[in-house]
Design a protein around this motif. Structure first.
Motif, PDB file in Angstrom:
ATOM      1  N   LYS B  32      35.309  27.356  25.063  1.00 21.57           N
ATOM      2  CA  LYS B  32      34.307  26.314  24.778  1.00 21.57           C
ATOM      3  C   LYS B  32      32.931  26.938  24.620  1.00 21.57           C
ATOM      4  CE  LYS B  32      36.244  22.487  27.328  1.00 21.57           C
ATOM      5  NZ  LYS B  32      36.155  21.952  28.685  1.00 21.57           N
ATOM      6  N   HIS B  33      32.612  27.843  25.542  1.00 12.36           N
ATOM      7  CA  HIS B  33      31.292  28.473  25.494  1.00 12.36           C
ATOM      8  C   HIS B  33      31.131  29.320  24.235  1.00 12.36           C
ATOM      9  CE1 HIS B  33      30.719  27.944  30.084  1.00 12.36           C
ATOM     10  NE2 HIS B  33      30.225  26.939  29.393  1.00 12.36           N
ATOM     11  N   PHE B  36      30.516  27.167  21.337  1.00 12.96           N
ATOM     12  CA  PHE B  36      29.119  26.715  21.321  1.00 12.96           C
ATOM     13  C   PHE B  36      28.197  27.832  20.846  1.00 12.96           C
ATOM     14  CE2 PHE B  36      25.118  27.033  23.609  1.00 12.96           C
ATOM     15  CZ  PHE B  36      24.444  26.006  22.978  1.00 12.96           C
ATOM     16  N   LEU B  37      28.426  29.037  21.381  1.00 15.74           N
ATOM     17  CA  LEU B  37      27.535  30.151  21.024  1.00 15.74           C
ATOM     18  C   LEU B  37      27.589  30.440  19.524  1.00 15.74           C
ATOM     19  CD1 LEU B  37      27.791  32.761  23.893  1.00 15.74           C
ATOM     20  CD2 LEU B  37      25.755  31.603  23.076  1.00 15.74           C
ATOM     21  N   LYS B  39      28.176  28.290  17.175  1.00 14.70           N
ATOM     22  CA  LYS B  39      27.376  27.237  16.533  1.00 14.70           C
ATOM     23  C   LYS B  39      25.888  27.530  16.689  1.00 14.70           C
ATOM     24  CE  LYS B  39      29.601  22.702  16.374  1.00 14.70           C
ATOM     25  NZ  LYS B  39      29.985  22.520  15.114  1.00 14.70           N
ATOM     26  N   LEU B  40      25.528  27.965  17.912  1.00 17.58           N
ATOM     27  CA  LEU B  40      24.115  28.236  18.198  1.00 17.58           C
ATOM     28  C   LEU B  40      23.615  29.399  17.345  1.00 17.58           C
ATOM     29  CD1 LEU B  40      21.691  27.603  20.134  1.00 17.58           C
ATOM     30  CD2 LEU B  40      22.408  29.629  21.364  1.00 17.58           C
TER      31      LEU B  40
END
Lengths: 498, 89
Positions: B32-33, B36-37, B39-40
């Motif tokens: 999940k992280h 997210f990263l 995407k970031l």
């Protein structure tokens, strides 16, 4: 940032620090909870998260930048704004944020201009900031954002309902003027604290934003404004039910009629008489339900989430605390879809509000059953009640002011200084409204009302008692607020950071 | 992010396959992280190829090698990230 080429190591460091920011962290970790709560779609979640990330990143960049400077003053702020092509107001808003988080200390330096004769007394003129950075390494500072619970517990909640309207997991509610929180659901993201008008409110900055074409540059008791009029509605349906001049309702009437807005937020009477509840107005027929003043607190913004969809245009009618909270979220925009949809802010004057229980007590004092009341009014220092049988009774405000919400004592704003256009009765004769036009949006709206022949308008100078009266009463509220805040400070109680 | 700050140009996270983690669902939490990263990274203008998670069991040697080769190839195609300037002393 377009390409990797312009990225510096310092930038990467700031990104890493921002990722450790509790505020961003909480949102990342609670993704599933937020999506399951059903308020925001996945796209909206990411847009809020990245907006929050960008804001935090800018804030940390400013902090790191300030740290490298031997002397941090207004020139440094200008340099930062040029380097990052940011508006200087934006930089100032970041500065206020750092200050409210106790990361920096700001001192304002003033020049004293000596008195020249009796007409121009000596005054202080702002010269510069002296900024002091407290802590060296931001990654050691774990800024944890309290849920607005602390605001509820310290009796300073305005009851505007913004927190309940934006909470991503829907764990807040405002009922009867008091906030409730579901601690098991709360993800401690701090968004509620961020939008709350009573957590911290950058008053000077808000005045700066409102100070556009203002003719009067000096600070007055009624905030910055362009023009003031006295007016009343010509729309028959409204004039039959309105409190005084019916201008707030007429604004909505015009906006709905000309397809300027899709929705409006206001207060209507609920099934319990004289207990208002928020209403999402969908067309101009709904206006009749909301006309007339209710003296019981109403958390209008609680229902913000009902128009989270994109590209709506919304008007909000509300008391000063609601307007403060809307302007604050305009300044610290974190991409909440519903807040971005608000296009018109119609403020009303508010001295204080009552809880439903204290309204019942007032009825006891007046020996009137609450169900018999047709209309209430505050006028000439008295609280008037008109019954359905046509009787009138009154009680001096002084005798009932102890029944007003304690939470309202810390409010300094009588005339909705943060609105586009403010409407109230003080300063105008009976049956007329005092209208304060504050922004270009408000000005355009008011001009259209006149052009469409919906209202009668005259300059405030032509009516009695006029502006001096309004200034005086606004001053009373401001002084009362100062007094109450000092009292609370002496007792070491939490007060809003203004 | 610590790895990037210390000079890495890319990060490969190689974890157990779904459901085989010794520590409950730590591998999926990490996933999940990482998602997210990525995407970031896209959001702030860094290539998302610089961070990647691979799932392979302890015995899957070929898969491990393939993963490492994959990320090396991807990262080599990208320019190096800025490095921390070391100050004397």
């Amino acid at each position: 940032m377009d390409s990797e080429g312009s990225i510096t190591w310092e930038y990467l460091k700031n990104v890493a620090d921002t990722l450790n920011s509790y505020r961003v962290r909480a949102l990342i970790d609670a993704k599933d909870e937020i999506i399951n709560a059903g308020r925001y779609s996945e796209d909206q979640y990411y847009s809020i998260l990245f907006k929050m990330f960008d804001e935090e990143l800018l804030k940390y960049s400013l902090f790191e930048f300030l740290k490298t400077q031997p002397i941090a003053n207004i020139e440094i702020l200008k340099e930062f704004s040029q380097k990052n092509s940011l508006d200087i107001k934006k930089v100032y808003s970041l500065l206020e944020l750092l200050r409210s988080e106790n990361l920096i200390k700001i001192e304002e330096v003033y020049d004293e201009i000596e008195a020249q004769g009796e007409e121009t007394p000596s005054k202080l003129v702002f010269r510069d900031f002296k900024i002091e950075v407290y802590r060296e390494d931001i990654s050691l500072v774990k800024s944890i954002y309290e849920p607005v619970e602390i605001i509820f517990d310290s009796n300073i909640c305005s009851g505007c309902g913004t927190c309940a309207g934006v909470c991503p997991v829907n764990c807040l509610n405002i009922y009867n003027g008091f906030g409730q929180i579901d601690k098991d659901k709360c993800i401690r993201c701090g968004i509620c604290y961020y939008v709350c008008p009573r957590s911290y409110l950058p008053v000077k900055l808000m005045n700066m934003y409102q100070d556009n074409a203002s003719k009067i540059k000096e600070y007055t008791n009624i905030g910055n404004f362009i023009e003031v009029y006295s007016a009343r509605t010509k729309v028959k349906e409204i004039s039959e039910v309105c409190q005084d001049g019916g201008i707030a309702s007429t604004c909505l009437y015009y906006l709905f009629d000309n397809q300027k807005i899709d929705f409006a937020l206001g207060a209507k009477m609920s099934n319990t008489i004289w207990r208002p509840e928020p209403l999402l107005l969908q067309n101009k027929k709904d206006i009749i339900q909301t006309a007339g003043t209710k003296y019981v607190n109403n958390p209008t913004l609680r229902i913000l989430n009902e128009f989270n969809g994109s590209n709506h245009s919304v008007a909000v009618v509300g008391v000063p605390c609601i307007m403060q909270s809307l302007l604050k979220s305009e300044i610290y925009n974190i991409g909440i879809p519903s807040l971005n949809n608000v296009k018109y802010k119609i403020g009303i004057f508010c001295m204080e509000s009552f809880s439903y229980q204290s309204l019942l007590k007032i009825c006891e004092v007046l020996k009137i059953a609450i169900n018999d009341i047709k209309k209430m009014d505050i006028n000439k220092g008295k609280f008037f009640v008109y019954t359905n049988n046509g009787e009138e009774s009154s009680v001096p405000i002084k005798e009932i002011s102890h029944l007003a919400r304690e939470d309202c004592e810390v409010c300094f704003d009588l005339t909705s200084e943060s609105a586009d256009i403010s409407v109230g009765s003080i300063g105008s004769p009976s049956g007329w409204n005092t209208v304060i036009i504050r922004t270009e949006t408000g000005k355009k709206l008011y001009e259209s009302l006149i052009a469409k022949d919906l209202i009668e308008s005259k300059p405030i100078e032509e009516v009695k008692p006029g502006l001096p009266m309004l200034q005086k009463i606004a001053g009373i509220k401001k002084n009362g607020c100062k007094k109450h805040i000092n009292e609370k400070k002496e007792k070491n109680l939490r007060v809003p950071i203004y | 992010m610590e790895a990037f700050l210390n000079g890495a140009d890319g990060v490969a996270i190689i974890s157990c396959r779904e459901g085989e983690c010794n520590f409950g669902d730590a591998n999926m939490n990490t996933y999940k992280h990482v998602k997210f990263l990525r995407k970031l990274f896209e959001h702030i203008g860094i290539s998302p190829d610089r961070i990647q998670q691979y799932f392979c069991a302890a015995a899957e040697v070929e898969k491990f090698v393939a993963s490492v080769e994959d990320i090396t190839k991807k990262v080599q195609a990208l320019p190096p990230l800025p490095k921390r300037k070391l100050t004397p002393n």
